[in-house]
Design a protein around this motif. Structure first.
Motif, PDB file in Angstrom:
ATOM      1  N   ASP A 193       0.763  -1.267  -0.140  1.00 24.89           N
ATOM      2  CA  ASP A 193      -0.084   0.090  -0.124  1.00 24.89           C
ATOM      3  C   ASP A 193       0.799   1.307   0.194  1.00 24.89           C
ATOM      4  OD1 ASP A 193       0.949  -0.177   2.444  1.00 24.89           O
ATOM      5  OD2 ASP A 193      -0.847   0.036   3.618  1.00 24.89           O
ATOM      6  N   PHE A 194       2.142   1.092  -0.431  1.00 27.96           N
ATOM      7  CA  PHE A 194       2.919   2.530  -0.416  1.00 27.96           C
ATOM      8  C   PHE A 194       4.112   2.224  -1.507  1.00 27.96           C
ATOM      9  CE2 PHE A 194       5.172  -0.561   2.335  1.00 27.96           C
ATOM     10  CZ  PHE A 194       6.692  -0.321   1.837  1.00 27.96           C
ATOM     11  N   LEU A 195       4.632   3.556  -1.820  1.00 27.66           N
ATOM     12  CA  LEU A 195       6.017   3.642  -2.760  1.00 27.66           C
ATOM     13  C   LEU A 195       6.670   4.525  -2.288  1.00 27.66           C
ATOM     14  CD1 LEU A 195       7.086   2.582  -5.495  1.00 27.66           C
ATOM     15  CD2 LEU A 195       5.822   4.445  -6.504  1.00 27.66           C
ATOM     16  N   VAL A 196       7.837   4.256  -2.112  1.00 27.41           N
ATOM     17  CA  VAL A 196       9.084   5.500  -1.721  1.00 27.41           C
ATOM     18  C   VAL A 196       9.911   5.806  -2.817  1.00 27.41           C
ATOM     19  CG1 VAL A 196      10.772   5.754  -0.010  1.00 27.41           C
ATOM     20  CG2 VAL A 196       8.884   4.405   0.670  1.00 27.41           C
ATOM     21  N   ALA A 197      10.223   6.926  -2.879  1.00 26.70           N
ATOM     22  CA  ALA A 197      11.210   7.558  -3.549  1.00 26.70           C
ATOM     23  C   ALA A 197      12.227   8.259  -3.171  1.00 26.70           C
ATOM     24  CB  ALA A 197      10.696   8.343  -5.012  1.00 26.70           C
ATOM     25  N   ARG A 198      13.509   8.308  -3.687  1.00 25.53           N
ATOM     26  CA  ARG A 198      14.657   9.070  -2.926  1.00 25.53           C
ATOM     27  C   ARG A 198      14.997  10.218  -3.910  1.00 25.53           C
ATOM     28  NH1 ARG A 198      19.743   5.610  -1.957  1.00 25.53           N
ATOM     29  NH2 ARG A 198      19.681   5.583  -4.080  1.00 25.53           N
ATOM     30  N   MET A 199      15.413  11.351  -3.426  1.00 21.68           N
ATOM     31  CA  MET A 199      16.196  12.410  -4.221  1.00 21.68           C
ATOM     32  C   MET A 199      17.341  12.998  -3.450  1.00 21.68           C
ATOM     33  SD  MET A 199      14.462  15.851  -5.871  1.00 21.68           S
ATOM     34  CE  MET A 199      14.235  16.662  -4.339  1.00 21.68           C
ATOM     35  N   PRO A 200      18.497  13.197  -4.231  1.00 23.79           N
ATOM     36  CA  PRO A 200      19.664  13.693  -3.387  1.00 23.79           C
ATOM     37  C   PRO A 200      19.175  15.242  -3.363  1.00 23.79           C
ATOM     38  CG  PRO A 200      20.209  13.227  -5.739  1.00 23.79           C
ATOM     39  CD  PRO A 200      18.770  12.554  -5.500  1.00 23.79           C
ATOM     40  N   VAL A 201      19.867  15.545  -2.103  1.00 22.89           N
ATOM     41  CA  VAL A 201      19.845  17.106  -1.990  1.00 22.89           C
ATOM     42  C   VAL A 201      21.246  17.674  -2.087  1.00 22.89           C
ATOM     43  CG1 VAL A 201      19.275  18.991  -0.375  1.00 22.89           C
ATOM     44  CG2 VAL A 201      17.916  16.869  -0.164  1.00 22.89           C
ATOM     45  N   THR A 202      21.292  18.461  -3.335  1.00 21.78           N
ATOM     46  CA  THR A 202      22.672  19.071  -3.659  1.00 21.78           C
ATOM     47  C   THR A 202      22.217  20.472  -4.192  1.00 21.78           C
ATOM     48  OG1 THR A 202      22.377  18.171  -5.954  1.00 21.78           O
ATOM     49  CG2 THR A 202      23.437  16.796  -4.619  1.00 21.78           C
ATOM     50  N   SER A 203      23.297  21.041  -4.899  1.00 23.16           N
ATOM     51  CA  SER A 203      23.082  22.305  -5.368  1.00 23.16           C
ATOM     52  C   SER A 203      22.006  22.370  -6.576  1.00 23.16           C
ATOM     53  CB  SER A 203      24.390  23.122  -5.677  1.00 23.16           C
ATOM     54  OG  SER A 203      24.950  22.286  -6.670  1.00 23.16           O
ATOM     55  N   LYS A 204      21.869  21.203  -7.231  1.00 20.67           N
ATOM     56  CA  LYS A 204      20.950  21.088  -8.512  1.00 20.67           C
ATOM     57  C   LYS A 204      19.628  21.172  -8.000  1.00 20.67           C
ATOM     58  CE  LYS A 204      21.727  17.782 -11.139  1.00 20.67           C
ATOM     59  NZ  LYS A 204      21.668  16.332 -11.817  1.00 20.67           N
ATOM     60  N   VAL A 205      19.354  20.997  -6.859  1.00 14.54           N
ATOM     61  CA  VAL A 205      17.822  21.141  -6.197  1.00 14.54           C
ATOM     62  C   VAL A 205      17.698  22.170  -5.305  1.00 14.54           C
ATOM     63  CG1 VAL A 205      17.063  19.003  -7.029  1.00 14.54           C
ATOM     64  CG2 VAL A 205      17.940  19.479  -4.568  1.00 14.54           C
ATOM     65  N   HIS A 206      18.504  23.154  -5.195  1.00 11.39           N
ATOM     66  CA  HIS A 206      18.610  24.179  -4.175  1.00 11.39           C
ATOM     67  C   HIS A 206      18.075  25.525  -4.576  1.00 11.39           C
ATOM     68  CE1 HIS A 206      22.380  22.918  -1.614  1.00 11.39           C
ATOM     69  NE2 HIS A 206      21.396  21.969  -1.320  1.00 11.39           N
ATOM     70  N   GLN A 207      17.416  26.197  -3.698  1.00 16.35           N
ATOM     71  CA  GLN A 207      17.122  27.626  -3.780  1.00 16.35           C
ATOM     72  C   GLN A 207      18.352  28.597  -3.823  1.00 16.35           C
ATOM     73  OE1 GLN A 207      13.683  27.842  -1.385  1.00 16.35           O
ATOM     74  NE2 GLN A 207      14.782  28.935   0.063  1.00 16.35           N
ATOM     75  N   PRO A 208      18.208  29.734  -4.020  1.00 20.33           N
ATOM     76  CA  PRO A 208      19.428  30.448  -3.870  1.00 20.33           C
ATOM     77  C   PRO A 208      20.314  30.592  -2.722  1.00 20.33           C
ATOM     78  CG  PRO A 208      17.936  31.773  -5.321  1.00 20.33           C
ATOM     79  CD  PRO A 208      17.195  30.493  -4.799  1.00 20.33           C
ATOM     80  N   ASP A 209      19.373  30.345  -1.490  1.00 23.76           N
ATOM     81  CA  ASP A 209      20.072  30.503  -0.174  1.00 23.76           C
ATOM     82  C   ASP A 209      20.624  28.944   0.183  1.00 23.76           C
ATOM     83  OD1 ASP A 209      17.817  29.354   0.499  1.00 23.76           O
ATOM     84  OD2 ASP A 209      17.286  30.578   2.116  1.00 23.76           O
ATOM     85  N   GLY A 210      20.789  27.979  -0.568  1.00 26.18           N
ATOM     86  CA  GLY A 210      21.415  26.876  -0.325  1.00 26.18           C
ATOM     87  C   GLY A 210      20.560  25.821   0.502  1.00 26.18           C
ATOM     88  N   VAL A 211      19.112  25.622   0.324  1.00 22.98           N
ATOM     89  CA  VAL A 211      18.168  25.026   0.874  1.00 22.98           C
ATOM     90  C   VAL A 211      17.420  24.309  -0.291  1.00 22.98           C
ATOM     91  CG1 VAL A 211      18.408  25.778   3.259  1.00 22.98           C
ATOM     92  CG2 VAL A 211      16.412  26.408   1.529  1.00 22.98           C
ATOM     93  N   LEU A 212      16.981  23.076   0.170  1.00 24.11           N
ATOM     94  CA  LEU A 212      16.028  22.267  -0.937  1.00 24.11           C
ATOM     95  C   LEU A 212      15.016  23.120  -1.341  1.00 24.11           C
ATOM     96  CD1 LEU A 212      15.177  19.692  -2.441  1.00 24.11           C
ATOM     97  CD2 LEU A 212      13.832  19.197  -0.075  1.00 24.11           C
ATOM     98  N   HIS A 213      14.759  23.491  -2.648  1.00 23.21           N
ATOM     99  CA  HIS A 213      13.725  24.133  -3.308  1.00 23.21           C
ATOM    100  C   HIS A 213      12.380  23.501  -3.211  1.00 23.21           C
ATOM    101  CE1 HIS A 213      11.390  26.452  -6.352  1.00 23.21           C
ATOM    102  NE2 HIS A 213      12.532  27.320  -6.680  1.00 23.21           N
TER     103      HIS A 213
END
Length: 140
Positions: A34-54
């Motif tokens: 009854d579930f599905l899990v996905a994973r995503m790395p948190v790097t500068s590719k997915v940051h907003q300008p101040d360096g946190v996850l967008h």
């Protein structure tokens, strides 16, 4: 026909080639009845300008895992489209991985409503998302 967990995950990840999911390095990593899990790395590719996850990257992760869950747990002869997504971001993250676990609140023949919890690798809550999807006949 029953598929193994490994077959389901491999098929989902193969379908992600040359898509936004591949660009964001989103990978389906766990699957259950009854579930599905996905994973995503948190790097500068997915940051907003101040360096946190967008938040937009978080929403893309949530919609990806929720849409795949709708495909996996409903009639595979239908195409799934997202109708609406909401995201409440409760904590920031600068690095590591985020995990999105999709579970159903409603699993109808035509519409589905999913709860998607996004956490870090220590299971701290990052975002809570809700996704509604619709299942439509595939175009010929």
């Amino acid at each position: 026909m029953q598929y193994t967990k490994e077959e389901v995950l491999a098929q989902a990840n193969k379908a992600s080639k040359n898509t936004l999911m591949e660009t964001l390095e989103i990978e389906m990593v766990d699957f259950g009845p009854d579930f599905l899990v996905a994973r995503m790395p948190v790097t500068s590719k997915v940051h907003q300008p101040d360096g946190v996850l967008h938040g937009g990257a978080t929403a893309a992760l949530a919609e990806s895992v929720g849409s795949f869950a709708s495909v996996i747990f409903t009639d595979s002869n239908l195409m799934v489209r997202g109708l609406e997504i909401t995201a409440n971001h409760v904590k920031s993250i600068r690095e590591g991985f985020v995990f999105a676990k999709a579970t159903f609140l409603h699993k109808g023949r035509t519409t589905q409503l999913l709860d998607i919890r996004v956490t870090d690798q220590d299971e701290n809550l990052i975002s809570i998302c809700k996704l509604s999807t619709i299942s439509l006949p595939k175009k010929k």
